[in-house]
Design a protein around this motif. Structure first.
Motif, short mmCIF file in Angstrom:
data_model
loop_
_atom_site.label_atom_id
_atom_site.label_comp_id
_atom_site.label_asym_id
_atom_site.label_seq_id
_atom_site.Cartn_x
_atom_site.Cartn_y
_atom_site.Cartn_z
N ASP A 20 -24.48 -8.50 -24.71
CA ASP A 20 -25.75 -8.63 -25.44
C ASP A 20 -26.35 -10.01 -25.18
O ASP A 20 -25.64 -10.92 -24.74
CB ASP A 20 -25.51 -8.45 -26.94
CG ASP A 20 -24.95 -7.08 -27.25
OD1 ASP A 20 -25.62 -6.09 -26.92
OD2 ASP A 20 -23.84 -6.99 -27.80
N THR A 21 -27.65 -10.13 -25.47
CA THR A 21 -28.32 -11.41 -25.24
C THR A 21 -28.07 -12.32 -26.44
O THR A 21 -28.87 -12.35 -27.39
CB THR A 21 -29.84 -11.19 -25.04
OG1 THR A 21 -30.00 -9.99 -24.29
CG2 THR A 21 -30.49 -12.35 -24.33
N ILE A 22 -26.97 -13.02 -26.41
CA ILE A 22 -26.61 -13.93 -27.51
C ILE A 22 -26.08 -15.23 -26.91
O ILE A 22 -25.62 -15.23 -25.77
CB ILE A 22 -25.54 -13.32 -28.46
CG1 ILE A 22 -24.30 -12.87 -27.66
CG2 ILE A 22 -26.11 -12.18 -29.27
CD1 ILE A 22 -23.12 -12.50 -28.53
N PRO A 23 -26.14 -16.33 -27.67
CA PRO A 23 -25.59 -17.58 -27.14
C PRO A 23 -24.08 -17.45 -26.91
O PRO A 23 -23.37 -16.91 -27.76
CB PRO A 23 -25.88 -18.61 -28.24
CG PRO A 23 -26.81 -17.96 -29.20
CD PRO A 23 -26.70 -16.49 -29.01
N LEU A 24 -23.62 -17.96 -25.75
CA LEU A 24 -22.19 -17.86 -25.44
C LEU A 24 -21.46 -19.18 -25.68
O LEU A 24 -20.25 -19.28 -25.51
CB LEU A 24 -21.99 -17.38 -23.99
CG LEU A 24 -22.58 -16.00 -23.68
CD1 LEU A 24 -22.39 -15.63 -22.22
CD2 LEU A 24 -21.99 -14.90 -24.58
N VAL A 25 -22.23 -20.20 -26.08
CA VAL A 25 -21.63 -21.49 -26.42
C VAL A 25 -21.15 -21.40 -27.88
O VAL A 25 -21.95 -21.07 -28.76
CB VAL A 25 -22.69 -22.62 -26.29
CG1 VAL A 25 -22.10 -23.97 -26.70
CG2 VAL A 25 -23.25 -22.65 -24.89
N PRO A 26 -19.87 -21.64 -28.14
CA PRO A 26 -19.34 -21.42 -29.50
C PRO A 26 -20.15 -22.09 -30.60
O PRO A 26 -20.41 -21.47 -31.64
CB PRO A 26 -17.92 -22.01 -29.44
CG PRO A 26 -17.55 -21.89 -28.00
CD PRO A 26 -18.81 -22.04 -27.20
N GLU A 27 -20.62 -23.31 -30.38
CA GLU A 27 -21.35 -24.04 -31.44
C GLU A 27 -22.71 -23.41 -31.74
O GLU A 27 -23.29 -23.66 -32.79
CB GLU A 27 -21.59 -25.51 -31.04
CG GLU A 27 -20.34 -26.36 -30.92
CD GLU A 27 -19.53 -26.09 -29.66
OE1 GLU A 27 -20.08 -25.45 -28.71
OE2 GLU A 27 -18.35 -26.45 -29.63
N LYS A 28 -23.23 -22.63 -30.79
CA LYS A 28 -24.56 -22.04 -31.00
C LYS A 28 -24.49 -20.58 -31.41
O LYS A 28 -25.50 -19.91 -31.55
CB LYS A 28 -25.39 -22.18 -29.72
CG LYS A 28 -25.66 -23.64 -29.41
CD LYS A 28 -26.77 -23.78 -28.42
CE LYS A 28 -27.16 -25.24 -28.35
NZ LYS A 28 -27.61 -25.65 -27.05
N ASN A 29 -23.27 -20.07 -31.54
CA ASN A 29 -23.09 -18.66 -31.86
C ASN A 29 -22.45 -18.57 -33.25
O ASN A 29 -21.47 -19.27 -33.53
CB ASN A 29 -22.15 -18.06 -30.79
CG ASN A 29 -21.89 -16.60 -31.03
OD1 ASN A 29 -21.24 -16.23 -32.00
ND2 ASN A 29 -22.40 -15.77 -30.16
N SER A 30 -23.00 -17.72 -34.12
CA SER A 30 -22.51 -17.73 -35.51
C SER A 30 -21.02 -17.38 -35.58
O SER A 30 -20.28 -17.97 -36.37
CB SER A 30 -23.36 -16.83 -36.41
OG SER A 30 -23.41 -15.55 -35.90
N ALA A 31 -20.56 -16.44 -34.73
CA ALA A 31 -19.13 -16.10 -34.75
C ALA A 31 -18.30 -17.22 -34.11
O ALA A 31 -17.22 -17.58 -34.60
CB ALA A 31 -18.91 -14.79 -33.99
N GLY A 32 -18.83 -17.80 -33.04
CA GLY A 32 -18.12 -18.87 -32.33
C GLY A 32 -17.91 -20.09 -33.22
O GLY A 32 -16.83 -20.70 -33.23
N LEU A 33 -18.94 -20.40 -33.99
CA LEU A 33 -18.86 -21.57 -34.88
C LEU A 33 -17.79 -21.35 -35.97
O LEU A 33 -17.02 -22.27 -36.30
CB LEU A 33 -20.23 -21.80 -35.52
CG LEU A 33 -20.48 -23.15 -36.17
CD1 LEU A 33 -20.21 -24.30 -35.23
CD2 LEU A 33 -21.94 -23.23 -36.67
N VAL A 34 -17.73 -20.12 -36.47
CA VAL A 34 -16.71 -19.79 -37.49
C VAL A 34 -15.31 -19.96 -36.89
O VAL A 34 -14.43 -20.60 -37.49
CB VAL A 34 -16.90 -18.34 -38.00
CG1 VAL A 34 -15.74 -17.90 -38.87
CG2 VAL A 34 -18.21 -18.21 -38.75
N VAL A 35 -15.12 -19.41 -35.69
CA VAL A 35 -13.79 -19.50 -35.05
C VAL A 35 -13.43 -20.96 -34.76
O VAL A 35 -12.30 -21.40 -34.98
CB VAL A 35 -13.77 -18.64 -33.76
CG1 VAL A 35 -12.55 -18.94 -32.90
CG2 VAL A 35 -13.82 -17.16 -34.13
N LYS A 36 -14.43 -21.73 -34.32
CA LYS A 36 -14.18 -23.15 -34.03
C LYS A 36 -13.71 -23.88 -35.30
O LYS A 36 -12.71 -24.60 -35.29
CB LYS A 36 -15.47 -23.78 -33.49
CG LYS A 36 -15.24 -25.15 -32.94
CD LYS A 36 -16.48 -25.78 -32.41
CE LYS A 36 -16.15 -27.25 -32.18
NZ LYS A 36 -17.28 -28.07 -31.95
#
Ligand code: HSE
Length: 305
Positions: free
Chosen positions: A49-65
């Motif tokens: 899907d067209t979503i940010p793949l950088v963890p800090e810019k992705n709502s799921a990525g930020l949670v995991v980080k």
């Protein structure tokens, strides 16, 4: 030992009229799905899907980080994200990903986190998309049902919605500006009149009573907001006509879904939801805007599948 986990988290509507940043309701309209896998090191996001793949810019990525840091997890994590909730339409899209990530992380590392803390972690994800943290959508998506977010002290109260509650949602075909939530928050008043606060509070209290009593009519007829909705409605072409048409077609209450631009009508099983949807479509057509309509029900929260 668990090496991968898949979690599905539902869409949601926030505010329900007078409950700005406090009320949320999980909806079975759409779901996001996230697979979390342990890896050697680092956080990687994969998605078609067209979503940010950088963890800090992705709502799921930020949670995991944040969870990796907080729980001092040594292993890396791969997130495979399938978006089902349309982004930017007031259906809790970023919140669904954030909730799925928090629940999946908890399951993957067998942390047994309590529900309030899970919602707090999921809320961190909202910073990636909304710019600020608010918990209404993530609380609904994580726990399901109707939720009240109490901020001081932090506590999410969940109430099981009545089975007869039906929601009609009109999702307009509009170009969504970048930072939509920030824009729709920037138009809100900094100060409000005491008399307006009293009217909104009385309706908000009646919504809670309606959910407690499983009284759909009490819920629907209390969906009245004289503070946030009037300040935001100019951002949605055709809003007044959509609302008027839906009420005329039998909806009990109509308001903006979250920060918009979708419009949500509250009704009961015994009404005619299809008629309400077509009335909402006509309302948007009066402003030359096409929309998709969906009839849905309250949903359970995020689950490991
Ligand atoms: N309560 C939030 C708002 C929900 O209305 O701005 C948006 O995600």
């Amino acid at each position: 030992m668990v090496s991968s986990v898949v979690v599905r988290a539902p869409s949601s509507t926030a505010n329900l009229g007078p409950g700005f940043d406090v009320f949320g309701l999980a909806l079975d309209a759409f779901y996001d799905e996230i697979r979390l896998e342990k890896s050697d090191h680092g956080i990687k996001i994969q998605s078609s899907d067209t979503i940010p793949l950088v963890p800090e810019k992705n709502s799921a990525g930020l949670v995991v980080k944040e969870m990796t840091k907080k729980f001092k997890i040594k292993s890396g994590v791969v997130l495979k994200i399938k978006k089902g909730v349309p982004a930017g339409f007031g259906m809790g899209s970023s919140a669904a990903s954030a909730a799925a990530a928090a629940v999946a992380f908890d399951a993957l590392f067998e942390l047994n986190i309590d529900s309030n803390t899970l919602v707090k972690f999921a809320g961190i994800g909202e910073r990636a998309s909304a710019g600020s943290i608010h918990y209404d959508n993530v609380a609904a998506s994580t726990l399901g049902g109707f939720v009240i977010v109490r901020t001081d002290p932090f506590n999410v109260i969940k109430i099981e919605p009545p089975k007869e509650l039906v929601l009609c949602i009109a999702i307009p075909n509009l170009d969504i500006p970048m930072k939509k939530t920030q824009i729709s928050r920037s138009v809100l008043p900094n100060e409000i009149k005491l008399s307006d606060s009293i009217r909104n509070l009385s309706n908000a209290a009646a919504i809670v009573a309606g959910f407690m009593k499983k009284d759909v009519e009490m819920i629907g007829t209390s969906i009245k907001d004289i503070i946030v909705e009037p300040a935001r409605q100019h951002l949605i072409p055709g809003f007044s006509q959509v609302k008027k048409n839906a009420l005329y077609a039998g909806a009990l209450g109509v308001t903006i879904s979250g920060a918009g631009p979708s419009i949500i009508a509250f009704t009961s099983k015994s009404s005619n939801p299809k008629k309400i949807c077509s009335a909402m479509e006509k309302g948007f057509m009066s402003a030359k805007v096409k929309c998709n309509t969906i009839i849905c029900r309250p949903s359970n929260g995020a689950i490991v599948v």
